[in-house]
Design a protein around this motif. Structure first.
Motif, PDB file in Angstrom:
ATOM      1  N   GLY A  99      52.598  35.357  45.351  1.00  0.00           N
ATOM      2  CA  GLY A  99      52.506  36.062  44.079  1.00  0.00           C
ATOM      3  C   GLY A  99      51.664  35.383  43.013  1.00  0.00           C
ATOM      4  O   GLY A  99      51.524  35.912  41.912  1.00  0.00           O
ATOM      5  N   LYS A 102      48.444  37.612  42.011  1.00  0.00           N
ATOM      6  CA  LYS A 102      48.798  38.794  41.215  1.00  0.00           C
ATOM      7  C   LYS A 102      49.203  38.392  39.796  1.00  0.00           C
ATOM      8  O   LYS A 102      48.752  38.991  38.821  1.00  0.00           O
ATOM      9  N   ASN A 106      47.158  39.379  36.382  1.00  0.00           N
ATOM     10  CA  ASN A 106      47.832  40.118  35.308  1.00  0.00           C
ATOM     11  C   ASN A 106      47.844  39.328  34.003  1.00  0.00           C
ATOM     12  O   ASN A 106      47.684  39.904  32.920  1.00  0.00           O
ATOM     13  N   ARG A 131      43.920  41.585  51.779  1.00  0.00           N
ATOM     14  CA  ARG A 131      44.967  41.000  50.933  1.00  0.00           C
ATOM     15  C   ARG A 131      44.542  41.066  49.468  1.00  0.00           C
ATOM     16  O   ARG A 131      45.316  41.480  48.605  1.00  0.00           O
ATOM     17  N   ASN A 134      44.396  44.777  48.109  1.00  0.00           N
ATOM     18  CA  ASN A 134      45.746  45.279  47.809  1.00  0.00           C
ATOM     19  C   ASN A 134      46.291  44.662  46.531  1.00  0.00           C
ATOM     20  O   ASN A 134      46.923  45.351  45.721  1.00  0.00           O
ATOM     21  N   CYS A 135      46.056  43.380  46.346  1.00  0.00           N
ATOM     22  CA  CYS A 135      46.507  42.699  45.128  1.00  0.00           C
ATOM     23  C   CYS A 135      45.845  43.323  43.895  1.00  0.00           C
ATOM     24  O   CYS A 135      46.511  43.618  42.901  1.00  0.00           O
ATOM     25  N   TYR A 136      44.541  43.530  43.969  1.00  0.00           N
ATOM     26  CA  TYR A 136      43.832  44.120  42.835  1.00  0.00           C
ATOM     27  C   TYR A 136      44.356  45.518  42.525  1.00  0.00           C
ATOM     28  O   TYR A 136      44.524  45.886  41.357  1.00  0.00           O
ATOM     29  N   LYS A 137      44.623  46.312  43.561  1.00  0.00           N
ATOM     30  CA  LYS A 137      45.176  47.654  43.344  1.00  0.00           C
ATOM     31  C   LYS A 137      46.531  47.574  42.656  1.00  0.00           C
ATOM     32  O   LYS A 137      46.822  48.349  41.743  1.00  0.00           O
ATOM     33  N   GLU A 138      47.371  46.616  43.073  1.00  0.00           N
ATOM     34  CA  GLU A 138      48.683  46.448  42.438  1.00  0.00           C
ATOM     35  C   GLU A 138      48.542  46.046  40.968  1.00  0.00           C
ATOM     36  O   GLU A 138      49.416  46.337  40.159  1.00  0.00           O
ATOM     37  N   CYS A 139      47.443  45.388  40.632  1.00  0.00           N
ATOM     38  CA  CYS A 139      47.189  44.979  39.248  1.00  0.00           C
ATOM     39  C   CYS A 139      46.538  46.091  38.428  1.00  0.00           C
ATOM     40  O   CYS A 139      46.301  45.913  37.237  1.00  0.00           O
ATOM     41  N   GLY A 140      46.256  47.232  39.064  1.00  0.00           N
ATOM     42  CA  GLY A 140      45.723  48.372  38.349  1.00  0.00           C
ATOM     43  C   GLY A 140      44.243  48.656  38.573  1.00  0.00           C
ATOM     44  O   GLY A 140      43.706  49.623  38.021  1.00  0.00           O
ATOM     45  N   LYS A 173      49.309  51.357  32.258  1.00  0.00           N
ATOM     46  CA  LYS A 173      50.050  50.510  33.207  1.00  0.00           C
ATOM     47  C   LYS A 173      51.125  49.691  32.498  1.00  0.00           C
ATOM     48  O   LYS A 173      52.276  49.660  32.930  1.00  0.00           O
TER      49      LYS A 173
END
Length: 181
Positions: A99, A102, A106, A131, A134-140, A173
Protein backbone atom coordinates in the motif's frame (compact mmCIF):
# COMPACT_ATOMS: atom_id res chain seq x y z
CA UNK A 1 7.36 17.24 4.22
CA UNK A 2 4.07 15.57 3.31
CA UNK A 3 2.52 13.12 5.71
CA UNK A 4 0.17 10.22 5.05
CA UNK A 5 -1.19 7.69 7.52
CA UNK A 6 1.68 5.21 7.05
CA UNK A 7 4.18 7.17 4.97
CA UNK A 8 6.16 10.38 4.96
CA UNK A 9 7.27 12.13 1.77
CA UNK A 10 10.32 14.28 2.31
CA UNK A 11 12.76 16.08 0.06
CA UNK A 12 15.44 13.68 -1.07
CA UNK A 13 18.75 14.23 0.68
CA UNK A 14 22.30 13.30 -0.28
CA UNK A 15 22.31 10.65 2.47
CA UNK A 16 19.48 8.84 0.60
CA UNK A 17 21.63 8.23 -2.50
CA UNK A 18 22.81 4.73 -1.52
CA UNK A 19 19.30 3.36 -1.10
CA UNK A 20 17.90 5.21 -4.12
CA UNK A 21 20.81 3.96 -6.22
CA UNK A 22 19.96 0.38 -5.21
CA UNK A 23 16.42 0.92 -6.55
CA UNK A 24 17.79 2.45 -9.78
CA UNK A 25 20.15 -0.49 -10.26
CA UNK A 26 17.62 -3.26 -9.52
CA UNK A 27 17.06 -5.16 -12.78
CA UNK A 28 13.52 -6.21 -11.80
CA UNK A 29 12.56 -2.58 -11.15
CA UNK A 30 14.32 -1.38 -14.30
CA UNK A 31 12.09 -3.43 -16.57
CA UNK A 32 9.20 -1.17 -15.49
CA UNK A 33 11.19 2.05 -15.94
CA UNK A 34 9.79 3.91 -18.93
CA UNK A 35 12.99 5.89 -19.43
CA UNK A 36 15.33 2.94 -19.89
CA UNK A 37 18.38 5.12 -19.51
CA UNK A 38 21.84 3.84 -18.74
CA UNK A 39 22.32 4.49 -15.05
CA UNK A 40 25.31 6.71 -14.25
CA UNK A 41 27.65 5.63 -11.45
CA UNK A 42 26.82 6.33 -7.84
CA UNK A 43 29.81 8.67 -7.79
CA UNK A 44 28.22 10.69 -10.62
CA UNK A 45 25.06 11.12 -8.55
CA UNK A 46 27.09 12.30 -5.57
CA UNK A 47 29.15 14.73 -7.68
CA UNK A 48 26.07 16.13 -9.46
CA UNK A 49 23.72 16.19 -6.49
CA UNK A 50 23.30 19.98 -6.39
CA UNK A 51 22.63 20.13 -10.15
CA UNK A 52 19.93 17.45 -9.84
CA UNK A 53 18.20 19.37 -7.08
CA UNK A 54 18.17 22.59 -9.11
CA UNK A 55 16.04 21.04 -11.84
CA UNK A 56 12.28 21.68 -11.99
CA UNK A 57 11.57 18.07 -11.07
CA UNK A 58 11.09 17.51 -7.33
CA UNK A 59 12.36 14.26 -5.82
CA UNK A 60 10.71 13.02 -2.63
CA UNK A 61 11.86 10.06 -0.59
CA UNK A 62 9.09 7.78 0.68
CA UNK A 63 9.60 6.68 4.29
CA UNK A 64 7.48 4.16 6.18
CA UNK A 65 6.65 4.25 9.90
CA UNK A 66 9.96 2.48 10.66
CA UNK A 67 11.75 5.37 8.91
CA UNK A 68 12.94 3.01 6.15
CA UNK A 69 13.16 4.30 2.61
CA UNK A 70 10.60 2.32 0.61
CA UNK A 71 10.92 4.29 -2.63
CA UNK A 72 10.73 7.71 -4.16
CA UNK A 73 8.18 9.81 -5.99
CA UNK A 74 8.72 12.73 -8.35
CA UNK A 75 6.65 15.60 -9.66
CA UNK A 76 7.22 18.50 -11.98
CA UNK A 77 5.07 21.17 -13.52
CA UNK A 78 4.70 20.67 -17.26
CA UNK A 79 6.42 23.57 -18.99
CA UNK A 80 3.90 23.92 -21.81
CA UNK A 81 0.85 24.45 -19.56
CA UNK A 82 0.40 26.01 -16.14
CA UNK A 83 -1.11 23.99 -13.29
CA UNK A 84 -0.42 20.66 -15.00
CA UNK A 85 1.94 18.24 -13.26
CA UNK A 86 3.68 15.05 -14.31
CA UNK A 87 4.44 12.44 -11.64
CA UNK A 88 6.42 9.21 -11.36
CA UNK A 89 7.00 6.70 -8.59
CA UNK A 90 9.34 3.81 -7.78
CA UNK A 91 8.81 1.43 -4.87
CA UNK A 92 11.52 -1.04 -3.81
CA UNK A 93 10.59 -4.67 -4.52
CA UNK A 94 10.58 -5.73 -0.88
CA UNK A 95 7.88 -3.11 -0.26
CA UNK A 96 5.54 -4.05 -3.11
CA UNK A 97 1.91 -4.91 -2.31
CA UNK A 98 1.93 -3.11 1.04
CA UNK A 99 0.00 0.00 0.00
CA UNK A 100 2.97 2.39 0.04
CA UNK A 101 2.58 3.34 -3.62
CA UNK A 102 -1.14 4.08 -3.39
CA UNK A 103 -0.76 6.09 -0.20
CA UNK A 104 2.21 8.04 -1.60
CA UNK A 105 0.34 8.90 -4.79
CA UNK A 106 -2.79 9.96 -2.88
CA UNK A 107 -0.69 12.09 -0.52
CA UNK A 108 1.05 13.77 -3.45
CA UNK A 109 -2.27 14.29 -5.28
CA UNK A 110 -3.71 16.02 -2.22
CA UNK A 111 -0.67 18.32 -2.10
CA UNK A 112 -0.77 19.12 -5.83
CA UNK A 113 -4.51 19.75 -6.02
CA UNK A 114 -5.04 21.44 -2.66
CA UNK A 115 -1.76 23.33 -2.19
CA UNK A 116 -0.33 23.84 -5.66
CA UNK A 117 -3.60 24.55 -7.47
CA UNK A 118 -3.14 21.73 -9.97
CA UNK A 119 -5.76 21.44 -12.67
CA UNK A 120 -4.38 18.16 -13.98
CA UNK A 121 -1.91 15.47 -12.91
CA UNK A 122 -0.63 13.02 -15.49
CA UNK A 123 1.76 10.12 -15.86
CA UNK A 124 3.00 7.52 -18.32
CA UNK A 125 3.36 3.84 -17.52
CA UNK A 126 4.43 0.70 -19.41
CA UNK A 127 1.40 -1.24 -20.65
CA UNK A 128 2.75 -4.41 -19.03
CA UNK A 129 3.03 -2.82 -15.58
CA UNK A 130 -0.40 -4.07 -14.48
CA UNK A 131 0.26 -3.52 -10.76
CA UNK A 132 1.01 0.16 -11.32
CA UNK A 133 -1.91 0.68 -13.73
CA UNK A 134 -4.34 -0.80 -11.18
CA UNK A 135 -2.86 1.36 -8.43
CA UNK A 136 -3.24 4.50 -10.54
CA UNK A 137 -6.86 3.61 -11.33
CA UNK A 138 -7.57 3.15 -7.61
CA UNK A 139 -6.11 6.63 -7.06
CA UNK A 140 -8.54 8.08 -9.60
CA UNK A 141 -6.42 8.20 -12.76
CA UNK A 142 -8.12 7.45 -16.07
CA UNK A 143 -6.45 5.85 -19.06
CA UNK A 144 -6.44 8.47 -21.79
CA UNK A 145 -4.52 6.75 -24.54
CA UNK A 146 -1.39 4.91 -25.57
CA UNK A 147 1.78 5.66 -27.45
CA UNK A 148 2.18 2.53 -29.53
CA UNK A 149 5.55 0.77 -29.64
CA UNK A 150 7.09 3.57 -27.55
CA UNK A 151 9.18 1.30 -25.28
CA UNK A 152 11.81 -1.22 -26.35
CA UNK A 153 12.53 -3.57 -23.47
CA UNK A 154 13.73 -7.16 -23.29
CA UNK A 155 13.84 -7.54 -27.06
CA UNK A 156 10.37 -6.28 -27.90
CA UNK A 157 8.34 -3.12 -28.31
CA UNK A 158 5.58 -2.25 -25.86
CA UNK A 159 3.11 0.58 -25.52
CA UNK A 160 3.24 3.48 -23.12
CA UNK A 161 -0.09 4.16 -21.38
CA UNK A 162 -1.04 7.79 -20.75
CA UNK A 163 -3.13 8.37 -17.62
CA UNK A 164 -4.45 11.52 -15.99
CA UNK A 165 -6.73 12.94 -13.35
CA UNK A 166 -8.22 16.43 -13.41
CA UNK A 167 -9.24 18.65 -10.52
CA UNK A 168 -12.99 17.97 -10.94
CA UNK A 169 -12.43 14.19 -10.79
CA UNK A 170 -10.14 14.53 -7.78
CA UNK A 171 -12.67 16.65 -5.89
CA UNK A 172 -15.46 14.16 -6.70
CA UNK A 173 -13.22 11.33 -5.45
CA UNK A 174 -12.45 12.97 -2.12
CA UNK A 175 -16.09 13.95 -1.64
CA UNK A 176 -17.08 10.29 -2.14
CA UNK A 177 -14.53 9.24 0.47
CA UNK A 178 -15.90 11.77 2.99
CA UNK A 179 -19.48 10.56 2.36
CA UNK A 180 -18.40 6.92 2.94
CA UNK A 181 -16.90 7.88 6.31
Amino acid sequence: MLKGKNILLKSMEKKDINTIYEFLSDQELRKYDCNFIIIPSKEWFIENWNNLLSLNKRYLTILNKKNSIVGYITYEQVESCCDVYDIGITIGREFWNKGYGKESINTLLEFLFMNRGAERVELEVSDFNFRAINCYKECGFIKEGEKRHRIFNHGKYSNLVIMGIIRKEYMEKINEIEIDL
